[in-house]
Write a protein that holds these residues in place. Sequence first.
Motif, mmCIF file in Angstrom:
data_model
loop_
_atom_site.group_PDB
_atom_site.id
_atom_site.type_symbol
_atom_site.label_atom_id
_atom_site.label_comp_id
_atom_site.label_asym_id
_atom_site.label_seq_id
_atom_site.Cartn_x
_atom_site.Cartn_y
_atom_site.Cartn_z
ATOM 1 N N ALA A 194 0.962 -1.145 0.046
ATOM 2 C CA ALA A 194 0.026 -0.220 0.001
ATOM 3 C C ALA A 194 1.042 1.121 0.209
ATOM 4 O O ALA A 194 1.940 1.077 0.381
ATOM 5 C CB ALA A 194 -0.938 0.235 1.352
ATOM 6 N N LYS A 241 3.627 2.226 2.722
ATOM 7 C CA LYS A 241 3.885 1.194 3.675
ATOM 8 C C LYS A 241 4.830 -0.179 3.089
ATOM 9 O O LYS A 241 5.239 0.074 1.927
ATOM 10 C CB LYS A 241 2.393 0.448 4.208
ATOM 11 N N SER A 275 -5.624 -10.730 7.805
ATOM 12 C CA SER A 275 -6.162 -9.379 7.276
ATOM 13 C C SER A 275 -7.287 -9.958 5.973
ATOM 14 O O SER A 275 -8.161 -9.083 5.816
ATOM 15 C CB SER A 275 -5.470 -8.270 6.792
ATOM 16 N N GLU A 294 -8.832 -0.600 2.898
ATOM 17 C CA GLU A 294 -7.384 -1.071 3.119
ATOM 18 C C GLU A 294 -6.837 -2.047 2.313
ATOM 19 O O GLU A 294 -5.792 -2.344 2.654
ATOM 20 C CB GLU A 294 -7.287 -1.214 4.592
#
Length: 115
Positions: free
Chosen positions: A40, A43, A62, A88
């Motif tokens: 991401a 990140k 996740s 996300e």
Amino acid sequence: QVQLVESGGGLVQPGGSLRLSCAGSGDIFKLLSVNWYRQAPGKQREWVATILSNGHANYADSVKDRFTISRDNAKNTVDLRMTSLKFEDTAVYYCNVRRGSVSDWGQGTQVIVSA
């Protein structure tokens, strides 16, 4: 070197679905475990899922119960079916294989989850 090419990324609304595909080169591809990672913006790259040569799969917490990894050894492809997508999940998704100390990566495919 194993050549890896990802496809299937795009823009999707929250709650939507996408199917990513990783096409690998060579007969060795079907003998290898194949990993999906994602990165991401801002990140570090994180592991998403792995499928072993025998078809056994593992998932990051996740994405568990939302993503499904599968392989078609006749076509030399590994797919990542993503459902119930969340903001996300936005990231560049990469396919990866390892042969001993050698790690091969694809160029990545962008997934954007946005309303």
